[in-house]
Design an enzyme around this catalytic site. Structure first.
Site, PDB file in Angstrom:
ATOM      1  N   GLU A 439       2.728  -8.413 -29.636  1.00  0.00           N
ATOM      2  CA  GLU A 439       2.581  -7.036 -29.207  1.00  0.00           C
ATOM      3  C   GLU A 439       3.853  -6.252 -29.518  1.00  0.00           C
ATOM      4  O   GLU A 439       4.937  -6.611 -29.063  1.00  0.00           O
ATOM      5  CB  GLU A 439       2.314  -7.042 -27.693  1.00  0.00           C
ATOM      6  CG  GLU A 439       2.458  -5.713 -27.023  1.00  0.00           C
ATOM      7  CD  GLU A 439       2.403  -5.848 -25.492  1.00  0.00           C
ATOM      8  OE1 GLU A 439       2.288  -6.984 -24.988  1.00  0.00           O
ATOM      9  OE2 GLU A 439       2.464  -4.809 -24.825  1.00  0.00           O
ATOM     10  N   ASP A 513       3.454  -9.161 -23.721  1.00  0.00           N
ATOM     11  CA  ASP A 513       4.353  -8.999 -22.578  1.00  0.00           C
ATOM     12  C   ASP A 513       3.665  -9.410 -21.285  1.00  0.00           C
ATOM     13  O   ASP A 513       2.446  -9.360 -21.177  1.00  0.00           O
ATOM     14  CB  ASP A 513       4.775  -7.524 -22.456  1.00  0.00           C
ATOM     15  CG  ASP A 513       5.705  -7.106 -23.579  1.00  0.00           C
ATOM     16  OD1 ASP A 513       6.240  -8.008 -24.246  1.00  0.00           O
ATOM     17  OD2 ASP A 513       5.874  -5.886 -23.783  1.00  0.00           O
ATOM     18  N   ASP A 515       3.130  -7.896 -18.615  1.00  0.00           N
ATOM     19  CA  ASP A 515       2.851  -6.737 -17.762  1.00  0.00           C
ATOM     20  C   ASP A 515       1.399  -6.296 -17.973  1.00  0.00           C
ATOM     21  O   ASP A 515       0.649  -6.957 -18.686  1.00  0.00           O
ATOM     22  CB  ASP A 515       3.838  -5.597 -18.066  1.00  0.00           C
ATOM     23  CG  ASP A 515       3.753  -5.148 -19.525  1.00  0.00           C
ATOM     24  OD1 ASP A 515       2.830  -5.596 -20.237  1.00  0.00           O
ATOM     25  OD2 ASP A 515       4.618  -4.375 -19.952  1.00  0.00           O
ATOM     26  N   ASP A 517       0.044  -3.801 -19.604  1.00  0.00           N
ATOM     27  CA  ASP A 517      -0.324  -3.506 -20.993  1.00  0.00           C
ATOM     28  C   ASP A 517      -0.509  -4.792 -21.792  1.00  0.00           C
ATOM     29  O   ASP A 517      -1.433  -4.922 -22.585  1.00  0.00           O
ATOM     30  CB  ASP A 517       0.762  -2.657 -21.667  1.00  0.00           C
ATOM     31  CG  ASP A 517       0.586  -1.180 -21.328  1.00  0.00           C
ATOM     32  OD1 ASP A 517      -0.499  -0.834 -20.793  1.00  0.00           O
ATOM     33  OD2 ASP A 517       1.522  -0.403 -21.590  1.00  0.00           O
TER      34      ASP A 517
END
Ligand code: 0RA
Length: 654
Positions: A439, A513, A515, A517
């Site tokens: 990403e 990641d 998180d 997103d």
């Protein structure tokens, strides 16, 4: 994810079982059998982790299902007991308890101790025998600390107890009862299983499925708190299809339902069309999910295409369509369940879940042809809706073809060039190559510098890829990120062209990641692989990288932690070495980009130290449900799902 190989002997299992000197040849054989199961459990139940553990329950339930298929049973009770054992009760004929003349043992004892005896008894015509199913109660018994069977038969209650497969005395009559049936309670052996806790949700999925497939059967599941759920669906497969499509908008008032018998084969089909563009066909043989399809599915497709096509021609419903319909046009938005009962099923394929019986194809084809055309004649309005949907699919196919032609060159997907963003590896042997889908450009940069370029390739993605759950094929092929992934993989794309053999990497590793997103992008990628490259998941090619969440530092010492518990225990132990004077600094990694190339390599990419999660689809039905809920159009079910599952989400920075 570490899984025991099927041939790996279980370490630390006491192999030697004390054998009384009075034992004859029969008994030695029995003990050898039990010992073999305990030495190599994976050969019998797949693995010694969660999957194998739950398989124990299915194995016992399968016996009750056999009684149901024979018409002798309509009720199954599964209880997860507070002590960790499981009880399965049915109201079938009860396992026979009379003495076998040659073996001088009760039929019950033979069923419970002779490996493979289950199949030798006359258990009715439609034996459950796909994949790992049907290995028998004796295997469960051998892998249980203890197992107790009660048989209700001929006005009596019989009882026998076993420990690690060995009978603790003969079967005895312990009372009288006018009930009929079998009650089995077993305690999975902690020496064998790495995981001994049963998960209610996994059991419920399978019991619900079995209840859909056997509409006369009622299954009750009771959890350790005594809470019960009852599964009984009078609508059978019809309700199964409605359940599958609960998060989609159906185009039909209710599913089309087909039932027919020929020779000894029974065919049952339910189908409907919804407003999405994917196809969901679930198929079963004798209640076993045939993940790889087979002759029953081929027969289904042929008859569906032929009958609907013929009806449309005859009723002049294709007049403003300037092209012929193809088999693929009938797939968009189709949800169907095909369930056949076959007396001598031949299972083929990698996972032995593909039906091979050639006669089944023509039986399914004939029954569906006949009954679907009858249905069509008496339901012209429903047929209008279906044919409109099919025409839509054909027109979109044509639009995609024209779009390709207009660009006056071969489709990008057929060109041989690799995407510019791909930092490829240098060796050519796909088995040893890995593709990291990363990403963002900054993480991509770290990964490119940190990798071992001989066998690791990096493909950075710009942002979110298209949600393929809502998109038609040609829309997907216009999406840059998706095109890039397909090109990098080398597999090509689409029903006819896709091939795992052309795959350029042995491992495809999704690295995002930790998180929200990151989780979203990971889900989008998994949706894409599940809907359009399922074979890669089934072949065990898709993985999720596990970057650490924390770096715990104290002076010169530093350690990584993958979750909160680990972080706490590391800080704790650093304090104790340094006698409480330690100045501990904890860094929380929000994104991969915060790690320098060396850190990313040593924690997440170095095969010697990293841990990867293998993506697998154990239950296609459940996976479909998750993806259609998370990525589909309806908002309510998505909110419910997230609320219900939020507590399972770890390592997510909300
Ligand atoms: C062999 C023969 C018969 C029944 C069964 C096995 C049987 C096995 C299990 C396992 C769980 N529940 C079961 N119910 C029945 C038929 C015996 C007869 O003819 O009465």
């Amino acid at each position: 994810m570490q899984e025991a190989d099927i041939n790996t002997p279980t370490p630390s299992i006491p192999a030697a079982i004390p054998v009384p000197s009075s034992y004859g040849a029969n008994n030695i054989q029995v003990l050898d059998g039990i010992e073999h199961v305990r030495m190599r459990p994976a050969m019998y139940i797949g693995d010694i982790h969660s999957r194998g553990l739950h398989h124990l329950i299915y194995e016992i339930v399968d016996n009750s299902i056999d009684e149901t298929l024979g018409g002798f049973n309509d009720y199954i009770f599964v209880s997860l007991n507070p002590d960790g054992s499981v009880t399965v009760i049915d109201r079938g004929r009860g396992i026979p308890v009379d003495i076998h003349p040659e073996k001088q043992k009760s039929a019950l004892e033979l069923v419970m101790t002779v490996i493979g005896a289950g199949g030798k008894f006359d258990k009715g015509a439609y034996k459950v025998s796909g994949g790992l199913h049907g290995v028998g109660a004796s295997v469960v018994n051998a892998l249980s600390e203890w197992c107790e069977v009660e048989v209700y038969r001929d006005g009596k209650v019989y009882f026998q107890r076993f420990e690690r497969g060995i009978p603790q005395g003969d079967v005895k009559a312990i009372g009288s009862s006018d009930k009929r049936g079998t009650k089995t309670t077993f305690m999975p052996d902690h020496l064998i299983f790495k995981i001994t806790e049963f998960r209610k949700d996994i059991i419920i999925d399978r019991m619900r499925e079995l209840a859909f497939l056997n509409k006369n059967l009622s299954i009750t599941v009771q959890d350790t708190e005594g809470e019960q759920e009852i599964f009984h669906f009078e609508g059978g497969l019809k309700e199964f299809v409605q359940f599958t499509d609960q998060n989609r908008l159906s185009l039909l008032k209710e599913p089309v339902y087909i039932y027919g018998e020929r020779d000894t084969t029974i065919v049952e089909i339910a189908l409907q069309y919804n407003d999405t563009y994917q196809e969901n066909v679930f198929s079963y043989v004798n209640n076993i999910n045939t993940q790889e399809g087979g002759t029953h599915v081929t027969g289904f497709r042929k008859a569906l295409t032929r009958t609907l096509n013929a009806y449309a021609q005859k009723n002049d419903l294709l007049k403003n369509l300037k092209l012929a319909l193809t088999g693929d046009d009938f797939k968009e938005g189709l949800t169907a369940v095909i369930s056949v009962k076959v007396a001598e099923p031949q299972f083929e394929g990698q996972t032995k879940t593909k039906l091979g019986n050639s006669e089944t194809q023509s039986i399914v084809e004939t029954i569906l042809n006949e009954q679907l055309s009858e249905y069509a004649e008496s339901n012209p309005n429903v047929l209008k809706v279906i044919i409109e949907k099919v025409k839509g699919a054909a027109m979109s196919r044509e639009a995609a073809r024209k779009a390709k032609e207009l660009t006056r060159r071969k489709s990008v997907l057929e060109s041989s060039g690799l995407p510019g963003k791909l930092a490829d590896c240098s060796i050519n042997d796909p088995e040893h190559c890995e593709l990291y889908i990363v990403e963002g450009d900054s993480a991509g940069g770290s990964a490119k510098q940190g990798r071992d370029r001989s066998f690791q390739a990096i493909l950075p993605l710009k942002g979110k890829i298209l949600n393929v759950e809502k998109a038609r094929l040609h829309k997907m092929l216009e999406n840059e990120e998706i095109k890039t992934i397909i090109l990098a993989l080398g597999t090509s794309f689409g029903e006819e062209e896709f091939s795992t053999e052309k795959l350029r990497y042995g491992k495809i590793i999704i690295m995002t990641d930790a998180d929200v997103d990151g989780a979203h992008i990971r889900t989008l990628l998994l949706t894409f692989f599940f809907r359009h490259m399922r074979a890669l998941i089934d072949a065990g090619r898709v993985f999720i990288a596990q970057p650490p969440l924390y770096l715990v530092k104290s002076g010169k010492e530093q350690q990584y932690a993958w979750d909160d518990d680990e972080r706490n225990s590391i800080s704790e132990s650093m304090r104790k070495m340094q006698k409480g004077k330690a100045n501990i600094h904890i860094q929380r990694y929000k994104g991969l980009g915060e790690m320098n190339p060396e850190q990313l390599w040593s924690t997440t990419m170095d095969p010697a130290h990293r841990s990867l999660l293998l993506v697998s689809v154990e239950n296609a039905m459940e996976a479909d449900h998750v993806f259609s809920t998370l990525m589909g159009d309806k908002v309510e079910p998505r909110r419910d799902f997230i609320e219900k599952n939020a507590r399972y989400v770890r390592r997510l920075d909300v």
